[in-house]
Design an enzyme around this catalytic site. Structure first.
Site, PDB file in Angstrom:
ATOM      1  N   HIS A 112       0.691  -1.253  -0.158  1.00 10.52           N
ATOM      2  CA  HIS A 112      -0.087   0.011  -0.204  1.00 10.52           C
ATOM      3  C   HIS A 112       1.087   1.274  -0.033  1.00 10.52           C
ATOM      4  CE1 HIS A 112      -3.706  -2.276   1.620  1.00 10.52           C
ATOM      5  NE2 HIS A 112      -3.386  -2.564   0.354  1.00 10.52           N
ATOM      6  N   CYS A 123       6.586  12.931 -13.662  1.00  9.37           N
ATOM      7  CA  CYS A 123       7.674  12.037 -14.239  1.00  9.37           C
ATOM      8  C   CYS A 123       7.676  10.695 -13.666  1.00  9.37           C
ATOM      9  CB  CYS A 123       8.995  12.886 -14.164  1.00  9.37           C
ATOM     10  SG  CYS A 123       9.831  12.537 -12.308  1.00  9.37           S
ATOM     11  N   CYS A 139       9.558  18.635  -7.735  1.00 10.72           N
ATOM     12  CA  CYS A 139      10.195  17.165  -7.728  1.00 10.72           C
ATOM     13  C   CYS A 139      11.675  17.516  -8.125  1.00 10.72           C
ATOM     14  CB  CYS A 139       9.557  16.501  -9.021  1.00 10.72           C
ATOM     15  SG  CYS A 139      10.472  14.960  -9.485  1.00 10.72           S
ATOM     16  N   CYS A 142      12.434  16.215 -12.014  1.00 11.20           N
ATOM     17  CA  CYS A 142      12.076  16.853 -12.944  1.00 11.20           C
ATOM     18  C   CYS A 142      11.774  18.471 -12.845  1.00 11.20           C
ATOM     19  CB  CYS A 142      10.649  16.437 -13.724  1.00 11.20           C
ATOM     20  SG  CYS A 142       9.196  16.465 -12.888  1.00 11.20           S
ATOM     21  N   GLY A 179      -1.918  -9.313  12.510  1.00 12.03           N
ATOM     22  CA  GLY A 179      -2.652  -8.081  12.921  1.00 12.03           C
ATOM     23  C   GLY A 179      -3.253  -7.431  11.729  1.00 12.03           C
ATOM     24  N   LEU A 206      -5.125  -9.794  17.264  1.00 11.00           N
ATOM     25  CA  LEU A 206      -5.754  -9.600  18.705  1.00 11.00           C
ATOM     26  C   LEU A 206      -6.877 -10.478  18.894  1.00 11.00           C
ATOM     27  CD1 LEU A 206      -5.376  -7.722  21.119  1.00 11.00           C
ATOM     28  CD2 LEU A 206      -6.660  -5.925  19.978  1.00 11.00           C
ATOM     29  N   GLU A 207      -7.804 -10.415  17.818  1.00 15.27           N
ATOM     30  CA  GLU A 207      -9.056 -11.369  18.325  1.00 15.27           C
ATOM     31  C   GLU A 207      -9.247 -12.088  16.711  1.00 15.27           C
ATOM     32  OE1 GLU A 207     -11.653  -7.401  17.326  1.00 15.27           O
ATOM     33  OE2 GLU A 207     -11.128  -8.033  19.256  1.00 15.27           O
ATOM     34  N   ALA A 223       0.008  -8.481  19.629  1.00 21.71           N
ATOM     35  CA  ALA A 223       0.961  -9.000  18.565  1.00 21.71           C
ATOM     36  C   ALA A 223       2.519  -8.930  19.587  1.00 21.71           C
ATOM     37  CB  ALA A 223       1.135  -7.822  17.337  1.00 21.71           C
TER      38      ALA A 223
HETATM   39 ZN   LIG Z   1       9.257  14.477 -11.344  1.00 23.48          ZN
END
Ligand SMILES: [Zn+2]
Length: 238
Positions: A112, A123, A139, A142, A179, A206-207, A223
């Site tokens: 993610h 770019c 950036c 670029c 988790g 946890l559960e 955990a």
């Molecule tokens: Zn860029």
């Protein structure tokens, strides 16, 4: 506890429950971030197009909070498997924090995205990023402004590295889910994929999660307690 066989290819899926004990706010819990913000405003491409500064402010706040958190005993135990286990170990995390790498995990997939990374929409360059981002941020690659965004996967976007993850699941003989709520796809489907390929599957949470019945084995508790104990058991099977 039963003695384990020796596993050659271990895939470990992790989620918010792993970092919660480090003080990282979870998104989906009752008092989580999505109880205070509308995800459509701050975690969709449409929200970013509508009000990019609001989205930057949201992630800037998370990035600043991240500077104060440390990996916990569960992160440390998972880095230890990778170091001490002779077979392959890959951690696939749904978390955007950098606590696995801070604990020492190396073979790590951020499906993610990463809070401490910025992506240039102009770019495609990615930059390690610990400062605030804004609509005026240029950036480094670029030079364009206005295109810099958090390098995280928003609702409606494809998670990163799905091919690599599918390959790892196909080869896995042990799949651990730690988790994670078991109701966010595609990650919630990984257990079924791993089982199809013959892996032993274990939930540590946890559960009991929404997907608990898909696992061959389940261990429930905080955990920071159950993960180090499980890792000890796994490493003693050499
Ligand atoms: Zn860029």
């Amino acid at each position: 506890m039963a003695q384990f066989q020796y596993f050659q290819h271990i895939v470990i899926l992790t989620g918010a429950g792993l970092s919660a004990e480090s003080g990282v706010s979870t998104f989906r819990d009752k008092d989580g971030i999505w109880s205070k913000y509308d995800y459509r405003d701050v975690a969709t491409p449409q929200g970013f197009a509508r009000n990019p500064q609001l989205v930057h402010d949201f992630y800037n706040e998370r990035r600043r909070a991240h500077a104060g958190v440390k990996p916990n005993a569960a992160h440390v135990a998972l880095a230890r498997i990778e170091r001490e286990h002779a077979g392959d170990v890959v951690v696939v995390t749904q978390n955007i924090d950098a606590l696995h790498e801070a604990a020492g995990s190396i073979n790590l997939i951020h499906m993610h995205g990463e809070l401490l990374s910025a992506l240039c929409a102009a770019c495609g360059a990615r930059h390690a990023w610990e400062e605030d981002l804004g609509v005026e941020t240029a950036c480094i690659a670029c030079g364009k402004t206005g295109g810099m965004r958090p390098d995280v996967v928003w609702f409606g976007e494809m998670p990163y590295h799905m091919e690599r993850i599918a390959e790892a699941l196909a080869a896995a003989d042990l799949f651990l889910s730690i988790g994670t709520s078991g109701n966010v796809y595609p990650a919630a489907g990984f257990v079924a994929e791993a089982r199809t390929h013959g892996a032993h599957t274990v939930e540590l949470n946890l559960e009991p999660s929404d997907g608990a019945s898909f696992f061959a084995e389940a261990i429930h508790g905080p955990a920071t307690q159950i993960v180090p104990a499980f890792v000890e058991r796994l490493l003693s099977a050499r």
